[in-house]
Design a protein around this motif. Sequence first.
Motif, PDB file in Angstrom:
ATOM      1  N   ALA A 293       0.833  -1.213   0.000  1.00 43.53           N
ATOM      2  CA  ALA A 293       0.000   0.000   0.000  1.00 43.53           C
ATOM      3  C   ALA A 293       0.863   1.256   0.000  1.00 43.53           C
ATOM      4  O   ALA A 293       0.598   2.213  -0.747  1.00 43.53           O
ATOM      5  CB  ALA A 293      -0.945  -0.014   1.197  1.00 43.53           C
ATOM      6  N   GLU A 294       1.893   1.270   0.837  1.00 43.33           N
ATOM      7  CA  GLU A 294       2.761   2.453   0.906  1.00 43.33           C
ATOM      8  C   GLU A 294       3.487   2.682  -0.414  1.00 43.33           C
ATOM      9  O   GLU A 294       3.692   3.837  -0.820  1.00 43.33           O
ATOM     10  CB  GLU A 294       3.766   2.276   2.042  1.00 43.33           C
ATOM     11  CG  GLU A 294       3.126   2.370   3.426  1.00 43.33           C
ATOM     12  CD  GLU A 294       4.122   2.137   4.549  1.00 43.33           C
ATOM     13  OE1 GLU A 294       3.802   2.472   5.701  1.00 43.33           O
ATOM     14  OE2 GLU A 294       5.234   1.613   4.270  1.00 43.33           O
ATOM     15  N   GLU A 297       0.990   4.273  -2.803  1.00 46.35           N
ATOM     16  CA  GLU A 297       0.711   5.657  -2.450  1.00 46.35           C
ATOM     17  C   GLU A 297       1.886   6.563  -2.800  1.00 46.35           C
ATOM     18  O   GLU A 297       1.699   7.712  -3.220  1.00 46.35           O
ATOM     19  CB  GLU A 297       0.392   5.758  -0.962  1.00 46.35           C
ATOM     20  CG  GLU A 297      -0.153   7.116  -0.547  1.00 46.35           C
ATOM     21  CD  GLU A 297      -0.731   7.122   0.850  1.00 46.35           C
ATOM     22  OE1 GLU A 297      -1.257   8.177   1.261  1.00 46.35           O
ATOM     23  OE2 GLU A 297      -0.676   6.073   1.545  1.00 46.35           O
ATOM     24  N   THR A 298       3.087   6.056  -2.681  1.00 45.49           N
ATOM     25  CA  THR A 298       4.270   6.839  -3.023  1.00 45.49           C
ATOM     26  C   THR A 298       4.384   7.027  -4.538  1.00 45.49           C
ATOM     27  O   THR A 298       4.674   8.133  -5.023  1.00 45.49           O
ATOM     28  CB  THR A 298       5.550   6.163  -2.495  1.00 45.49           C
ATOM     29  OG1 THR A 298       5.461   6.059  -1.065  1.00 45.49           O
ATOM     30  CG2 THR A 298       6.786   6.961  -2.865  1.00 45.49           C
ATOM     31  N   LYS A 300       1.963   6.867  -6.714  1.00 46.07           N
ATOM     32  CA  LYS A 300       0.784   7.576  -7.224  1.00 46.07           C
ATOM     33  C   LYS A 300       0.436   7.146  -8.648  1.00 46.07           C
ATOM     34  O   LYS A 300      -0.070   7.925  -9.463  1.00 46.07           O
ATOM     35  CB  LYS A 300       0.983   9.090  -7.142  1.00 46.07           C
ATOM     36  CG  LYS A 300       0.953   9.614  -5.710  1.00 46.07           C
ATOM     37  CD  LYS A 300       0.983  11.112  -5.637  1.00 46.07           C
ATOM     38  CE  LYS A 300       0.672  11.620  -4.242  1.00 46.07           C
ATOM     39  NZ  LYS A 300       1.400  10.942  -3.155  1.00 46.07           N
ATOM     40  N   PHE A 319      -5.856   4.855   3.942  1.00 45.37           N
ATOM     41  CA  PHE A 319      -5.234   4.604   2.632  1.00 45.37           C
ATOM     42  C   PHE A 319      -6.251   4.637   1.499  1.00 45.37           C
ATOM     43  O   PHE A 319      -6.016   5.250   0.451  1.00 45.37           O
ATOM     44  CB  PHE A 319      -4.514   3.251   2.656  1.00 45.37           C
ATOM     45  CG  PHE A 319      -4.021   2.782   1.308  1.00 45.37           C
ATOM     46  CD1 PHE A 319      -2.915   3.372   0.719  1.00 45.37           C
ATOM     47  CD2 PHE A 319      -4.684   1.778   0.621  1.00 45.37           C
ATOM     48  CE1 PHE A 319      -2.460   2.944  -0.523  1.00 45.37           C
ATOM     49  CE2 PHE A 319      -4.241   1.348  -0.620  1.00 45.37           C
ATOM     50  CZ  PHE A 319      -3.136   1.939  -1.188  1.00 45.37           C
ATOM     51  N   ARG A 322      -7.270   8.233   0.798  1.00 48.19           N
ATOM     52  CA  ARG A 322      -6.171   9.056   0.260  1.00 48.19           C
ATOM     53  C   ARG A 322      -5.856   8.717  -1.189  1.00 48.19           C
ATOM     54  O   ARG A 322      -5.369   9.570  -1.934  1.00 48.19           O
ATOM     55  CB  ARG A 322      -4.915   8.884   1.112  1.00 48.19           C
ATOM     56  CG  ARG A 322      -5.013   9.494   2.501  1.00 48.19           C
ATOM     57  CD  ARG A 322      -3.635   9.603   3.146  1.00 48.19           C
ATOM     58  NE  ARG A 322      -2.935   8.322   3.218  1.00 48.19           N
ATOM     59  CZ  ARG A 322      -3.043   7.462   4.230  1.00 48.19           C
ATOM     60  NH1 ARG A 322      -3.861   7.743   5.243  1.00 48.19           N
ATOM     61  NH2 ARG A 322      -2.358   6.335   4.232  1.00 48.19           N
ATOM     62  N   THR A 323      -6.129   7.487  -1.590  1.00 46.30           N
ATOM     63  CA  THR A 323      -5.786   7.074  -2.960  1.00 46.30           C
ATOM     64  C   THR A 323      -7.008   6.991  -3.878  1.00 46.30           C
ATOM     65  O   THR A 323      -6.901   6.494  -5.000  1.00 46.30           O
ATOM     66  CB  THR A 323      -5.087   5.699  -2.941  1.00 46.30           C
ATOM     67  OG1 THR A 323      -5.961   4.728  -2.323  1.00 46.30           O
ATOM     68  CG2 THR A 323      -3.783   5.761  -2.164  1.00 46.30           C
ATOM     69  N   SER A 324      -8.134   7.485  -3.404  1.00 46.56           N
ATOM     70  CA  SER A 324      -9.373   7.342  -4.181  1.00 46.56           C
ATOM     71  C   SER A 324      -9.310   8.052  -5.525  1.00 46.56           C
ATOM     72  O   SER A 324     -10.051   7.711  -6.453  1.00 46.56           O
ATOM     73  CB  SER A 324     -10.562   7.865  -3.372  1.00 46.56           C
ATOM     74  OG  SER A 324     -10.387   9.242  -3.056  1.00 46.56           O
ATOM     75  N   GLY A 327      -6.830   5.270  -7.347  1.00 49.01           N
ATOM     76  CA  GLY A 327      -6.913   3.847  -7.032  1.00 49.01           C
ATOM     77  C   GLY A 327      -8.340   3.352  -7.030  1.00 49.01           C
ATOM     78  O   GLY A 327      -9.284   4.105  -6.760  1.00 49.01           O
ATOM     79  N   LYS A 399       7.996  -1.598   1.086  1.00 49.80           N
ATOM     80  CA  LYS A 399       7.723  -0.337   0.400  1.00 49.80           C
ATOM     81  C   LYS A 399       8.749  -0.074  -0.696  1.00 49.80           C
ATOM     82  O   LYS A 399       8.395   0.104  -1.870  1.00 49.80           O
ATOM     83  CB  LYS A 399       7.712   0.822   1.403  1.00 49.80           C
ATOM     84  CG  LYS A 399       7.506   2.191   0.757  1.00 49.80           C
ATOM     85  CD  LYS A 399       7.525   3.301   1.806  1.00 49.80           C
ATOM     86  CE  LYS A 399       7.405   4.675   1.143  1.00 49.80           C
ATOM     87  NZ  LYS A 399       7.410   5.768   2.147  1.00 49.80           N
TER      88      LYS A 399
END
Length: 455
Positions: A293-294, A297-298, A300, A319, A322-324, A327, A399
């Motif tokens: 996941a990290e 998110e990094t 993107k 998570f 934040r990624t909606s 993702g 990560k």
Amino acid sequence: MRVSWHVAVFVFPFGSHATPLLNLVKRITASAPENVKFSILGTAESNRPIYSGAKDDDEFTNIKAYNVSDGVPKDHVFTGNALLEQIGMFINATPGNFEKAMKEAEEDTGVKISCLLTDAFLWFAADLAQKIGVPWIPFWPAASCSLSAHLYTDDIRRLVAANGKRVEMIPGFEGLSINDMPREVLLDNEQSPLALLLHNMALNLPRATAVVVNSFEEIDPALTLDLKSKLQKVLKIIPTPSMAAASKKTSSFRVYDNDECLEWLKKQDDASVVYIGFGSVCIPPPDEMVGLAEALETCKTPFLWSLKDHARKSLPAGFVDRTSGYGKFVSWAPQMEVLASGKVGVFVSHGGWISILESISNGVPLICRPFFGDHGLNSAMVELKWRIGMRVKDGVFTKNGTINAIKLILDGEKEGKEIKENVKLLKGLATDAVKLPNGSSARNFQELLEVITKP
């Protein structure tokens, strides 16, 4: 209609085994003479999709399912590893449960069984076929590399005993190590009922009239030649593109409606999406879920993650929100359609053979995190032999390791470009294999029909 051929199909009802075997049967029924009857012998659970589909599916005209006992006592409570316990009880119930169902199918149709088409795991079918004087055609649903590993079980175990590291004696395995081999090959038979089952299978496969492998010859020519030297007949048959892309039908005959993720994919750039799917039973441990996941998110990078609702509790807090913007989560994805969309740039997978085959069929590179069974060997082949992807560093999601893998494949100037070119090359070979009339898979399928309907 008078039935001339009666094929008994033995199903191993665990994991993803039933799916490709039942699809093969459907394909045969579409091409074989109308007077070929198929009796599917499986547990009530594995047969349920057939019963539900038979109501309004013309493809099931010549197919009827018969239940075999799963060997589990009534009101039994599983302890420890329930799946392994179920497999053990099922194995202990064989071959009597299948012989009983065979008799029922013969009485029902009034026609003696003329051929046994079985999951290769069910090696006892060799004795049953010999007993009634009919061909035995075992079906191997996985890659030919794992089949080769099992055929070389005794040699590999001797190598382990001598502290050997490389399996160079197996054609096509140059550069692979002992650690890449399936766990059951390395175990003593007394340590695992499944190891004993697979060893017995390997010892009996040379008795088969023909062995059908869910693959295509051109992906590993050296392995293909070696298999042909050890078995009476090897027929590598890859699913045809039309079957593989069967709209909204999974290969277990269930119908889903999941247009939502396909609509989301249409809005993404070509070859930009990271698609994540670990099959029906694999879920990374919580710390790896966080690492994956990290990384997403990094980076993107747009991602589509097929993840059951209950497994999302291991994701970092916030998570999903934040990624909606880039993702998408679904509890199930029509995987073949996702990979065929042209939007997926890399497939993060468990290394199961069907997923790899679907990725190859659509020219999508892979990042593999193996879990069990043949996953490790498949993933090694992906990285070291076919060079169509890579394994996550040290076999676990972190990560930084995951970030590096995603960037290498999506943005890598040299290695990433080579991986993309290699998977496109294999896609072309797979496409050629199913072309009529001279593709290797097309020829092998015709030969299978001839074996089944031989007078």
